[in-house]
Design a protein around this motif. Structure first.
Motif, PDB file in Angstrom:
ATOM      1  N   PHE A  13      -3.992  -0.795  -0.878  1.00 38.48           N
ATOM      2  CA  PHE A  13      -4.519   0.366  -0.147  1.00 38.48           C
ATOM      3  C   PHE A  13      -3.598   1.560  -0.282  1.00 38.48           C
ATOM      4  CE2 PHE A  13      -1.849  -1.723   2.977  1.00 38.48           C
ATOM      5  CZ  PHE A  13      -1.209  -0.674   3.612  1.00 38.48           C
ATOM      6  N   LYS A  26      -4.986   2.606  -6.550  1.00 39.14           N
ATOM      7  CA  LYS A  26      -5.985   1.936  -5.714  1.00 39.14           C
ATOM      8  C   LYS A  26      -6.748   0.879  -6.496  1.00 39.14           C
ATOM      9  CE  LYS A  26      -9.392   2.950  -2.238  1.00 39.14           C
ATOM     10  NZ  LYS A  26     -10.163   3.946  -1.535  1.00 39.14           N
ATOM     11  N   GLY A  77       0.808  -1.203   0.000  1.00 33.20           N
ATOM     12  CA  GLY A  77       0.000   0.000   0.000  1.00 33.20           C
ATOM     13  C   GLY A  77       0.844   1.256   0.000  1.00 33.20           C
TER      14      GLY A  77
END
Length: 127
Positions: free
Chosen positions: A127, A122, A96
């Motif tokens: 994330f 995304k 992420g």
């Protein structure tokens, strides 16, 4: 005979000076080379700090350090930001992104480009 002796002495001094100059030159080149390797570990979170102004592209000003009036402000290129996020989206070790942007400095269009790059990241499921 005296001329030949002086000529050979000057020639040998020139050769020795040239050899030492080349050694020093290549030593300086080797010292500038970045030898530190960076490896990304599993489950890494990429931290992006947008504390400098955004610009269309990032460029290096070779005279920025020589400014007598405080120097230029470093800028973050949206092209480089998009490239970094695309690489992070394709890297299995990165899970992420954490974005630190206390205040976005740049135009509205550059902010939209940064947002689109984050939305594309995304959409990769991270994330």
């Amino acid at each position: 005979m005296k001329f030949l002796r002086n000529f050979l002495a000057a020639l040998s001094a020139l050769v020795v000076f040239s050899v030492f100059s080349l050694i020093i030159f290549f030593g300086m080149i080797a010292a500038l080379e970045d030898t530190e390797k960076f490896t990304v570990k599993d489950n890494t979170v990429l931290k992006i700090s947008l504390t400098q102004p955004l610009s269309d592209r990032d460029f290096e000003d070779p005279f920025a350090d020589m400014s007598f009036l405080g120097g230029e402000v470093d800028r973050i290129g949206v092209v480089n930001l998009r490239k970094a996020l695309n690489q992070a989206a394709n890297d299995d070790k990165i899970k992420g992104v954490v974005l630190y942007a206390p205040s976005l400095m740049g135009g509205f269009a550059l902010g939209q480009e940064a947002r689109k790059a984050l939305e594309d990241f995304k959409s990769s499921g991270k994330f």
